[in-house]
Design an enzyme around this catalytic site. Sequence first.
Site, PDB file in Angstrom:
ATOM      1  N   THR A 129      14.816  -1.788   6.561  1.00 50.26           N
ATOM      2  CA  THR A 129      13.364  -1.992   6.560  1.00 50.26           C
ATOM      3  C   THR A 129      12.771  -0.966   5.616  1.00 50.26           C
ATOM      4  OG1 THR A 129      13.188  -2.798   8.809  1.00 50.26           O
ATOM      5  CG2 THR A 129      11.287  -1.587   7.964  1.00 50.26           C
ATOM      6  N   GLY A 135      12.434  -1.004  16.786  1.00 45.44           N
ATOM      7  CA  GLY A 135      10.983  -0.947  16.824  1.00 45.44           C
ATOM      8  C   GLY A 135      10.380  -0.811  18.203  1.00 45.44           C
ATOM      9  N   ARG A 150       9.545 -12.601  18.440  1.00 45.39           N
ATOM     10  CA  ARG A 150       9.539 -11.145  18.635  1.00 45.39           C
ATOM     11  C   ARG A 150       8.872 -10.458  17.428  1.00 45.39           C
ATOM     12  NH1 ARG A 150      11.673  -6.522  15.628  1.00 45.39           N
ATOM     13  NH2 ARG A 150      12.208  -4.883  17.098  1.00 45.39           N
ATOM     14  N   VAL A 151       8.002  -9.513  17.730  1.00 41.55           N
ATOM     15  CA  VAL A 151       7.367  -8.711  16.679  1.00 41.55           C
ATOM     16  C   VAL A 151       7.784  -7.259  16.892  1.00 41.55           C
ATOM     17  CG1 VAL A 151       5.149  -7.816  15.861  1.00 41.55           C
ATOM     18  CG2 VAL A 151       5.407 -10.261  16.328  1.00 41.55           C
ATOM     19  N   GLY A 152       8.162  -6.609  15.829  1.00 43.41           N
ATOM     20  CA  GLY A 152       8.599  -5.218  15.940  1.00 43.41           C
ATOM     21  C   GLY A 152       7.480  -4.231  15.688  1.00 43.41           C
ATOM     22  N   ASP A 153       7.859  -3.028  15.378  1.00 41.49           N
ATOM     23  CA  ASP A 153       6.901  -1.952  15.141  1.00 41.49           C
ATOM     24  C   ASP A 153       6.249  -2.018  13.755  1.00 41.49           C
ATOM     25  OD1 ASP A 153       9.525  -1.477  14.142  1.00 41.49           O
ATOM     26  OD2 ASP A 153       8.982   0.597  13.717  1.00 41.49           O
ATOM     27  N   GLY A 188      14.012   1.492  12.396  1.00 40.35           N
ATOM     28  CA  GLY A 188      14.895   1.586  13.559  1.00 40.35           C
ATOM     29  C   GLY A 188      14.508   0.569  14.606  1.00 40.35           C
TER      30      GLY A 188
HETATM   31  C1  SD4 Z   1      12.025  -3.660  13.753  1.00 43.60           C
HETATM   32  N1  SD4 Z   1      11.837  -1.477  12.830  1.00 43.60           N
HETATM   33  O1  SD4 Z   1      11.677  -4.818  13.569  1.00 43.60           O
HETATM   34  C2  SD4 Z   1      12.292  -2.803  12.535  1.00 43.60           C
HETATM   35  C3  SD4 Z   1      13.736  -2.891  12.190  1.00 43.60           C
HETATM   36  C4  SD4 Z   1      14.206  -1.916  11.158  1.00 43.60           C
HETATM   37  O2  SD4 Z   1      15.685  -1.370   9.491  1.00 43.60           O
HETATM   38  O3  SD4 Z   1      13.626  -0.886  10.913  1.00 43.60           O
HETATM   39  N2  SD4 Z   1      15.291  -2.178  10.489  1.00 43.60           N
HETATM   40  O4  SD4 Z   1      12.195  -3.184  14.867  1.00 43.60           O
END
Ligand code: SD4
Length: 327
Positions: free
Chosen positions: A187, A241, A215-218, A239
């Site tokens: 990311t 999220g 799903r939605v991440g950070d 990381g």
């Molecule tokens: C997430 N933070 O969707 C992102 C994933 C990520 O390198 O950072 N991947 O949780």
Amino acid sequence: MKISRRSFVRTSAVAGAGLLMSQSTPQKLFGSIVKSSGLITVSTWENTLKSTWRTFELLQSGKNSLDAIEAGIMVAEDDPTNTTVGYGGFPDEDGIVTLDASIMDWNGNAGSVAAVENIRHVISLARSVMQTTKHVMLVGEGAKKFALANNFKEEDLLTEKSRAAWEEWKGKNIKNNNRVSPNNHDTIGLLAIDRDGNMSGGVSTSGMAWKIHGRVGDSPIIGAALFVDNEVGGAVATGNGEWVMRSCGCFLIVEKMREGYSPEEACKIAIERVNKLNKNGEDIQVGYVALRKDGVMGAHSLYPDFSYCLADKNGNKSYKSAFYRTK
Ligand code: SD4
């Protein structure tokens, strides 16, 4: 404790060792009068060097930090070998690529998009939300409709490689083990300071591979994976999220820098929060990169495999991050 201006001399020169000096005692900033000592851009993960370089080139040509970070992140979105961003990003468990992105400028303006399908340059879409609407965040179908109405191109983002990886994962019928590992990261979170000393930041991702559809991440959550306060500095996250969101990581880091902690120390404090939340010792990774208004940067991660890129007048290089624990 008050410190002299000399103490703000950049420590990035020592980044070659992969570790930046950290200060255990908070030191006070001078508020908005602290000036950038030069052009600089930093980003998450070592394979985003092309993005930091593009950003830096544009800063050198006199572009502002917002234009520069958008263009730099677009490089990663175009890269099919980066399986965590844009075109070629790994899909969710249904085989659908869904993208998240966020952007912030030096005036505290913010825009973000989440769970967007078939639009490659979600960083630009987030910028459009920021600049052409009164909203901060658009999601899913609504975000796509907005994109198409604003001349973004609709396209299939699944490459042969990412489809094959998804099929292999499905074939193994393994339970969703989402640790951001060396094979499942990249990311891009990117921060830059321009000639006027103004900072902008952005994040773009396809999120965790094989995530539940929807799903939605950070990454699109302002304050979690991205925060910029032009008087203090900015931070970006990568990381797992869920853990970044649960600890409001980047907002926390900027506030800690405001209190006077060094960028690396502030990142470490945010990592300590993640570690504390992770009582059951789940197999996760979180990494933060922070850039202070005066051009000092720092990074910290929970486990050792995190890296970052730094482009400034001394060149464009990647470094291993400091980390909190090995096991
Ligand atoms: C997430 N933070 O969707 C992102 C994933 C990520 O390198 O950072 N991947 O949780």
